[in-house]
Design a protein around this motif. Structure first.
Motif, PDB file in Angstrom:
ATOM      1  N   SER A 119       0.635  -1.068  -0.069  1.00 28.62           N
ATOM      2  CA  SER A 119      -0.024  -0.008  -0.176  1.00 28.62           C
ATOM      3  C   SER A 119       0.702   1.010  -0.169  1.00 28.62           C
ATOM      4  O   SER A 119       0.470   2.236  -0.365  1.00 28.62           O
ATOM      5  N   TRP A 121       3.144   1.868  -2.045  1.00 25.48           N
ATOM      6  CA  TRP A 121       3.434   2.262  -3.294  1.00 25.48           C
ATOM      7  C   TRP A 121       2.694   2.612  -4.482  1.00 25.48           C
ATOM      8  O   TRP A 121       3.310   2.810  -4.893  1.00 25.48           O
ATOM      9  N   GLN A 122       1.682   3.029  -3.703  1.00 27.27           N
ATOM     10  CA  GLN A 122       0.223   2.913  -4.868  1.00 27.27           C
ATOM     11  C   GLN A 122       0.966   4.678  -5.526  1.00 27.27           C
ATOM     12  O   GLN A 122       0.548   4.267  -6.617  1.00 27.27           O
ATOM     13  N   GLU A 123       1.301   4.781  -4.595  1.00 28.46           N
ATOM     14  CA  GLU A 123       1.113   6.247  -5.704  1.00 28.46           C
ATOM     15  C   GLU A 123       2.196   6.980  -6.336  1.00 28.46           C
ATOM     16  O   GLU A 123       2.441   6.934  -7.809  1.00 28.46           O
ATOM     17  N   LEU A 124       3.700   6.058  -6.425  1.00 29.83           N
ATOM     18  CA  LEU A 124       4.215   5.547  -7.328  1.00 29.83           C
ATOM     19  C   LEU A 124       4.114   4.994  -8.297  1.00 29.83           C
ATOM     20  O   LEU A 124       4.517   5.361  -9.224  1.00 29.83           O
ATOM     21  N   LEU A 126       1.068   5.443  -9.635  1.00 28.80           N
ATOM     22  CA  LEU A 126       1.014   6.306 -10.510  1.00 28.80           C
ATOM     23  C   LEU A 126       1.279   7.079 -11.187  1.00 28.80           C
ATOM     24  O   LEU A 126       0.897   7.857 -12.563  1.00 28.80           O
ATOM     25  N   GLN A 127       2.787   7.522 -10.407  1.00 28.52           N
ATOM     26  CA  GLN A 127       3.525   8.536 -10.515  1.00 28.52           C
ATOM     27  C   GLN A 127       4.494   7.792 -11.936  1.00 28.52           C
ATOM     28  O   GLN A 127       4.392   8.668 -12.972  1.00 28.52           O
ATOM     29  N   SER A 211      12.299   7.610  -6.226  1.00 23.91           N
ATOM     30  CA  SER A 211      11.184   8.930  -7.252  1.00 23.91           C
ATOM     31  C   SER A 211      11.151   8.498  -8.297  1.00 23.91           C
ATOM     32  O   SER A 211      11.711   7.459  -8.714  1.00 23.91           O
ATOM     33  N   GLN A 469       6.157  14.384  -9.317  1.00 25.44           N
ATOM     34  CA  GLN A 469       6.498  14.930  -8.248  1.00 25.44           C
ATOM     35  C   GLN A 469       7.657  14.118  -8.201  1.00 25.44           C
ATOM     36  O   GLN A 469       8.169  13.749  -9.136  1.00 25.44           O
ATOM     37  N   THR A 471      11.185  14.052  -5.753  1.00 27.73           N
ATOM     38  CA  THR A 471      11.849  13.810  -4.482  1.00 27.73           C
ATOM     39  C   THR A 471      13.273  15.000  -4.312  1.00 27.73           C
ATOM     40  O   THR A 471      14.102  14.364  -5.441  1.00 27.73           O
ATOM     41  N   SER A 476       9.292  15.642  -1.564  1.00 27.92           N
ATOM     42  CA  SER A 476       8.939  15.753  -2.863  1.00 27.92           C
ATOM     43  C   SER A 476       8.348  17.275  -3.070  1.00 27.92           C
ATOM     44  O   SER A 476       7.501  17.800  -1.944  1.00 27.92           O
TER      45      SER A 476
END
Ligand code: GH3
Ligand code: MG
Length: 522
Positions: A119, A121-124, A126-127, A211, A469, A471, A476
């Motif tokens: 969970s 790493w979900q943002e990564l 999307l990035q 990042s 984003q 980092t 970030s």
């Protein structure tokens, strides 16, 4: 996926052993040293299902098995067979081979992450979509590894430094057999952990926080390869037999285009039109010799660094040295070994291309530099004039970039510049030109693109990049872009187009930044 490095190293050994035989084909010990290289290549080809290498090698291996008292005749037969093997090796080692095997460059490449807490790493994930990659994240390492193999992932990132690294390494050994590259990820990197990783063939080592630009930077070289233009080889020799034979050998390679020439007096014109990556030059011709032709070529600035390889029956060291001093790069002694011919041509062409690339590229980003971008803009305008089409020219600049440097340091600033470079390159069409004018200023030449389409595309890119984003050690941040755009034929010359786009960029800055402005219609 194919282990290119291993194939390459076997091939180099094989060629070395062949050079030794070429000097004395009657020495059976030399043949005995050559055969194991061919066997190793065959074993690898079979293991990895490389059928083209296998079928090109087969007649060679059959011949080697039957040899009892080898000599010149066998040498000639093998020398005819080797270029075919080399062509197969080149095909497999080409940058596009894996991409094509994965179903074309258009599908989004997959990166698999094996981590303790999915969970986080979900943002990564999307990035990474902004960079054109699909991230699949697993906390069950075994399941994740199977997914990596099924999805033909280009890379697997594995979090280490957990209690059970030994079990993880056993999984990685399994993974390594299938070929996707793996990268270690850890909170800290002790020497022991780095050592474990390299001993299990890791491709890289990341420290958290990881990042999106860092990950994209690392995996980009594994994918998004553009097809290289074929190498152009010009052969100048007054003997039609020599020309035909060299041409036949080189034409086995789809990535080599040849042109032949018998009249030395036409050499400058033909070089101008054909723009060769290598010139094969006969040493003794009617009316003049290769040395003189080489001098004439070198006196011409455009061709001063094109590799020249002499074709000669001359074995005198003195003459060869003299020729090298006068602008030659190498010698192929007649009768020419076909295997050596292709090796020499390809290695010289590769080096020359590499040098030329350095001359036109910006070293931080790999984009076209200022000079080259301008030349390409000029060409685009001429083409649009002929074809009655439109060219749009955009200038982009990062907003308040000085603050990025001041707040996070110059190296973080550099990373932002690289991230933008990669982002722009991925967003535009392949034929479009992206250049860096220096600093944090970029240009794009949109070919055959209406002003409205270019404006819309640029705005989409501006919005998307604003979401990325970047980092630094403590967290970030994001940055915004401003851009100005002008088009041909609204502005008719390169000078006018550049000034108009530049003025539009400054209008965008004055209007509060983070926007795209069109040049006024003159
Ligand atoms: P504006 O929104 O008006 O464009 O403001 P700005 O701060 O981006 O513009 P300015 O032209 O004042 O500053 C650009 C800065 O970019 C100054 C320079 O230190 C920095 N810079 C130029 N080249 C590089 C580079 O290669 N790497 C890094 N990190 N910084 C660079
Ligand atoms: Mg700026």
């Amino acid at each position: 996926m194919v282990n290119r490095l291993e194939i390459h190293s076997i091939w180099s050994g094989l060629v070395q052993a062949w050079k030794v035989i070429w000097q004395d084909a009657a020495d059976s010990q030399r043949w005995a040293a050559f055969a194991p290289h061919c066997d190793r290549l065959m074993v690898l080809a079979r293991q990895q299902g490389l059928t083209r290498i296998e079928s090109e090698l087969l007649p060679l291996l059959e011949l080697l098995q039957k040899l009892s008292r080898p000599g010149e005749e066998d040498k000639a037969v093998v020398d005819r067979l080797l270029p075919g093997v080399f062509a197969a090796v080149r095909e497999v080692c080409s940058d596009n081979y894996d991409a094509e095997a994965r179903g074309g460059a258009h599908s989004m490449p997959v990166i698999v992450m094996l981590v303790q807490h999915a969970s986080a790493w979900q943002e990564l994930g999307l990035q990474m979509e902004q960079y054109g990659y699909r991230l699949q994240i697993f906390s069950n390492y075994r399941l994740g590894m199977q997914a990596a193999i099924t999805a033909r992932a280009i890379a697997v990132v594995v979090e280490l430094g957990t209690s059970d690294d030994a079990a993880v390494m056993a999984l990685i050994d399994e993974l390594n057999r299938y070929g996707p590259k793996w990268f270690a990820l850890a909170r800290e990197a002790s020497f022991a952990l780095r050592l474990t990783a390299v001993r299990h063939a890791s491709h890289g080592f990341f420290l958290t926080p990881l990042s999106a630009p860092m990950l994209a930077d690392a995996v980009d070289p594994l994918t998004f390869k553009t097809k290289d233009e074929p190498y152009r080889v010009l052969i100048l020799d007054d003997s039609p037999t020599v020309l035909a034979s060299i041409r036949k050998t080189l034409n086995q390679f789809p990535n080599i285009h040849t042109q032949t020439l018998r009249q030395p007096e036409q050499v400058l014109d033909v070089m101008g039109e054909f723009s060769p990556d290598v010139l094969l030059l006969d040493f003794h011709m009617n009316g003049c010799n290769g040395l003189e032709v080489a001098k004439i070529i070198r006196q011409n600035k455009t061709f001063e660094s094109v590799p020249i390889v002499y074709l000669t029956a001359e074995t005198s060291e003195h003459v060869q040295l003299e020729a090298m001093r006068n602008g030659g790069d190498d010698f192929l002694t007649k009768p020419i070994s076909q295997a050596q011919l292709v090796n020499t041509v390809i290695s010289k062409a590769e080096r020359y291309r590499g040098l030329r690339k350095l001359m036109v590229e910006d070293s931080l980003t790999g984009l076209y530099n200022h000079v080259k971008a301008k030349t390409l803009l000029q060409q685009a305008i001429l083409m649009a004039e002929r074809q009655k089409s439109t060219v749009s020219y955009a200038m982009l600049d990062i907003d308040h970039f000085k603050r990025v440097n001041d707040t996070y340091g110059h190296s973080v600033g550099d990373k932002v510049i690289r991230a933008l470079a990669r982002f722009l390159k991925q967003q535009v069409r392949r034929a479009d030109v992206v250049g860096r004018y220096g600093g944090e200023e970029f240009v794009i030449v949109f070919f055959d693109c209406t002003p409205d389409d270019a404006f819309e595309k640029l705005n989409e890119m501006r919005e998307a990049f604003g979401l990325v984003q970047h980092t630094y050690e403590g967290g970030s941040f994001s940055v915004t872009l401003s851009a100005g755009i002008a088009n041909f034929p609204a502005y008719l010359t390169m000078g006018e187009l550049v000034v108009a786009a530049d003025e539009a960029l400054y209008a965008a800055k004055r209007a509060g930044r983070n926007c795209v402005m069109r040049a006024a219609i003159p």
